[in-house]
Design a protein around this motif. Structure first.
Motif, short mmCIF file in Angstrom:
data_model
loop_
_atom_site.label_atom_id
_atom_site.label_comp_id
_atom_site.label_asym_id
_atom_site.label_seq_id
_atom_site.Cartn_x
_atom_site.Cartn_y
_atom_site.Cartn_z
N ASP A 29 8.00 1.34 11.65
CA ASP A 29 7.89 0.69 10.34
C ASP A 29 6.82 -0.40 10.35
OD1 ASP A 29 9.99 2.25 9.28
OD2 ASP A 29 11.47 0.90 10.14
N ALA A 30 5.73 -0.11 11.07
CA ALA A 30 4.64 -1.08 11.18
C ALA A 30 3.40 -0.63 10.42
CB ALA A 30 4.29 -1.32 12.65
N GLY A 31 3.53 0.38 9.56
CA GLY A 31 2.38 0.89 8.83
C GLY A 31 1.73 -0.14 7.92
N LEU A 32 2.52 -1.13 7.49
CA LEU A 32 1.97 -2.23 6.68
C LEU A 32 2.05 -3.54 7.44
CD1 LEU A 32 3.38 -1.36 3.13
CD2 LEU A 32 1.08 -0.95 4.03
N GLY A 33 1.97 -3.43 8.79
CA GLY A 33 1.98 -4.64 9.62
C GLY A 33 0.82 -5.55 9.30
N CYS A 34 -0.30 -4.93 8.88
CA CYS A 34 -1.44 -5.68 8.36
C CYS A 34 -1.65 -5.24 6.92
CB CYS A 34 -2.70 -5.39 9.18
SG CYS A 34 -2.58 -5.92 10.91
N PRO A 35 -1.63 -6.15 5.96
CA PRO A 35 -1.70 -5.76 4.55
C PRO A 35 -3.09 -5.44 4.06
CG PRO A 35 -1.52 -8.14 4.72
CD PRO A 35 -1.43 -7.60 6.13
N ASP A 36 -4.12 -5.61 4.92
CA ASP A 36 -5.49 -5.32 4.54
C ASP A 36 -6.12 -4.40 5.56
OD1 ASP A 36 -5.21 -7.32 6.43
OD2 ASP A 36 -7.05 -8.37 5.88
N TRP A 37 -7.38 -4.02 5.32
CA TRP A 37 -8.10 -3.08 6.20
C TRP A 37 -9.58 -3.39 6.12
CZ3 TRP A 37 -11.96 0.48 6.36
CH2 TRP A 37 -11.91 1.43 7.37
N PRO A 38 -10.35 -3.37 7.22
CA PRO A 38 -9.95 -2.93 8.57
C PRO A 38 -9.39 -4.04 9.44
CG PRO A 38 -12.31 -3.31 8.50
CD PRO A 38 -11.81 -3.57 7.11
N GLY A 39 -9.47 -5.28 8.96
CA GLY A 39 -8.94 -6.39 9.73
C GLY A 39 -7.46 -6.58 9.50
N CYS A 40 -6.97 -7.72 9.92
CA CYS A 40 -5.55 -8.04 9.77
C CYS A 40 -5.43 -9.46 9.23
CB CYS A 40 -4.85 -7.92 11.13
SG CYS A 40 -3.05 -7.97 11.03
N TYR A 41 -4.98 -9.57 8.01
CA TYR A 41 -4.90 -10.85 7.31
C TYR A 41 -6.28 -11.52 7.27
CZ TYR A 41 0.16 -10.36 7.43
OH TYR A 41 1.45 -9.91 7.26
N GLY A 42 -7.33 -10.68 7.06
CA GLY A 42 -8.68 -11.19 6.94
C GLY A 42 -9.36 -11.49 8.26
N MET A 43 -8.74 -11.12 9.39
CA MET A 43 -9.30 -11.41 10.71
C MET A 43 -9.46 -10.11 11.50
SD MET A 43 -6.88 -14.69 11.53
CE MET A 43 -6.46 -15.83 10.20
N ALA A 56 -3.74 -17.24 7.06
CA ALA A 56 -3.25 -15.92 6.64
C ALA A 56 -2.18 -16.07 5.57
CB ALA A 56 -2.71 -15.16 7.84
N GLN A 57 -1.29 -17.04 5.73
CA GLN A 57 -0.22 -17.23 4.76
C GLN A 57 -0.75 -17.71 3.42
OE1 GLN A 57 3.24 -16.55 6.17
NE2 GLN A 57 3.01 -15.90 4.05
N THR A 58 -1.87 -18.44 3.48
CA THR A 58 -2.50 -18.92 2.24
C THR A 58 -3.13 -17.76 1.48
OG1 THR A 58 -2.95 -21.08 3.25
CG2 THR A 58 -4.22 -20.48 1.29
N VAL A 59 -3.81 -16.86 2.22
CA VAL A 59 -4.52 -15.74 1.59
C VAL A 59 -3.54 -14.66 1.15
CG1 VAL A 59 -6.26 -13.95 1.94
CG2 VAL A 59 -6.59 -16.22 2.94
N PHE A 60 -2.46 -14.46 1.93
CA PHE A 60 -1.47 -13.43 1.62
C PHE A 60 -0.08 -14.08 1.49
CE2 PHE A 60 -4.91 -11.36 3.89
CZ PHE A 60 -5.13 -10.21 3.15
N PRO A 61 0.14 -14.88 0.47
CA PRO A 61 1.40 -15.64 0.36
C PRO A 61 2.62 -14.75 0.15
CG PRO A 61 0.12 -15.82 -1.67
CD PRO A 61 -0.76 -15.13 -0.67
N GLU A 62 2.41 -13.50 -0.35
CA GLU A 62 3.55 -12.63 -0.64
C GLU A 62 4.02 -11.87 0.60
OE1 GLU A 62 -0.15 -10.14 -1.27
OE2 GLU A 62 0.50 -12.23 -1.49
N HIS A 63 3.32 -12.02 1.74
CA HIS A 63 3.65 -11.28 2.96
C HIS A 63 4.24 -12.20 4.02
CE1 HIS A 63 1.81 -7.36 1.98
NE2 HIS A 63 0.95 -8.07 1.28
N THR A 64 5.21 -11.66 4.74
CA THR A 64 5.75 -12.34 5.92
C THR A 64 5.05 -11.77 7.15
OG1 THR A 64 7.91 -12.62 4.88
CG2 THR A 64 7.81 -12.82 7.29
N ILE A 65 4.42 -12.62 7.92
CA ILE A 65 3.65 -12.16 9.07
C ILE A 65 4.60 -11.80 10.21
CG2 ILE A 65 1.88 -12.77 10.76
CD1 ILE A 65 0.80 -14.78 8.70
N GLU A 66 4.60 -10.51 10.57
CA GLU A 66 5.38 -10.03 11.71
C GLU A 66 4.38 -9.60 12.79
OE1 GLU A 66 9.07 -7.65 10.66
OE2 GLU A 66 7.93 -7.45 8.79
N GLN A 67 4.19 -10.48 13.77
CA GLN A 67 3.11 -10.29 14.74
C GLN A 67 3.27 -9.00 15.54
OE1 GLN A 67 2.24 -13.71 17.15
NE2 GLN A 67 2.32 -15.13 15.43
N GLU A 68 4.48 -8.65 15.91
CA GLU A 68 4.69 -7.45 16.71
C GLU A 68 4.23 -6.20 15.95
OE1 GLU A 68 8.31 -4.97 18.91
OE2 GLU A 68 8.63 -7.03 18.24
#
Length: 328
Positions: A29-43, A56-68
């Motif tokens: 269930d990690a297909g949306l582990g990064c909400p953007d592409w090709p980077g991850c939270y703009g990095m 990352a939380q500022t740019v994507f406030p609606e997402h909870t960052i799950e690092q794993e």
């Protein structure tokens, strides 16, 4: 040509790794582990430092960052990117080598670019099932074409021609088509989170016949305003997909075992007979893994192995068809 052959071996292994990592990412269930592409939270990597997490939380406030989960997604992208570079090197060598194939490496290069687009759409369209399934099928197509290209660089011959096997070639091609349809069904089952819609054997619990809903189950145009993660179909639709995949497995396994039986009985080639025995072993393994997924409620290791089994079955049938149509 020897350089091409060695590079193709490495690329085939890399492609299998990308397929398995993609399956592991999807099943975790990690297909949306990064909400953007090709980077991850703009990095270019997963944010881990305090200032990175804050940004990352500022740019994507609606997402909870799950690092794993984010790392799983990014590792998959890193491996896929490396695979893309390998394919480009193969394309370059093929055009620099006089007697090397040109059209097939070009097709593979186009496919890898389309795969990258599908990877992007998987994220931007929030795991839309038809896109996720297409991405999976693209991976299986890629590894099949790479195997064919590898075989074209090898001096494969069937001693004596094996006329009996030439007559079996149309049936082998039919079996390949059935297997491809079954793999597509498996991709549709996984992308719609229908793997556990039935938890009993041999078919499904309850009055499953009355609950069949094929119109919704196989409608690729169903849309939702939000994410498709964890599926949007109701139980009847998911159950229909699951049951269809099970019936497809029975038909596919029967046809493949029958093909292998005829090859063992009729072939004069040790190579083809060994391929038939391998096909039987892989069918048994794949059926066992499928049953294990149901009985043990989709453990991650078995579910990923089921994807690997499908890839190996496909490669074996591609080899058999290549041998029968081109060499027998």
């Amino acid at each position: 040509m020897m350089q091409m052959t060695s590079l193709l071996k490495l690329t085939l292994i890399f492609t299998l790794c990308v397929i398995l990592m993609g399956a592991y990412t999807r099943l975790s269930d990690a297909g949306l582990g990064c909400p953007d592409w090709p980077g991850c939270y703009g990095m270019l990597k997963v944010p881990t430092q305090t200032h990175e997490l804050s940004q990352a939380q500022t740019v994507f406030p609606e997402h909870t960052i799950e690092q794993e989960k984010a790392w799983l997604e990014m590792i998959h992208r890193y491996i896929a990117g490396t695979l893309g570079l390998l394919v480009l090197v193969i394309l370059f060598i093929s055009y620099k080598t006089q007697d090397a194939p040109k059209k097939l490496p070009s097709l593979i290069a186009v496919l890898i670019l389309f795969q990258a687009a599908l990877g992007m759409w998987t994220v931007t369209m929030k795991l839309m099932p038809v896109v996720v399934m297409s991405h999976l099928i693209g991976g299986f197509t890629l590894i099949s074409l790479l195997l064919i290209l590898y075989l074209r660089t090898k001096p494969l011959r069937i001693p004596g021609g094996d006329a009996a096997m030439r007559k079996l070639a149309p049936f082998a091609l039919f079996c390949l088509a059935v297997l491809v349809l079954q793999i597509i069904l498996g991709g549709w089952t996984s992308s719609n989170y229908a793997a556990l819609a039935c938890t009993t054997l041999p078919i499904c619990e309850g009055d499953w016949v009355s609950n069949l809903d094929p119109l919704n189950a196989f409608n690729p145009l169903l849309k939702t305003e939000g994410s498709y993660e964890f599926g949007i179909l109701d139980y009847s639709s998911r159950m229909t997909i699951h049951v269809t995949h099970r019936f497809g497995a029975i038909v596919t396994a029967t046809l493949l075992v029958f093909l292998a039986y005829r090859m063992i009985k009729q072939s004069q080639s040790t190579l083809l007979r060994n391929s038939a025995w391998l096909l039987i072993a892989l069918v048994i393994l794949q059926v066992t893994l499928g049953i294990g997924n149901v009985v043990l409620h989709l453990p991650l290791g078995i579910a990923v192995s089921h994807n690997a089994g499908a890839a190996l079955l496909l490669l074996t049938l591609v080899f058999i068809n290549y041998a029968l149509w081109r060499k027998a």
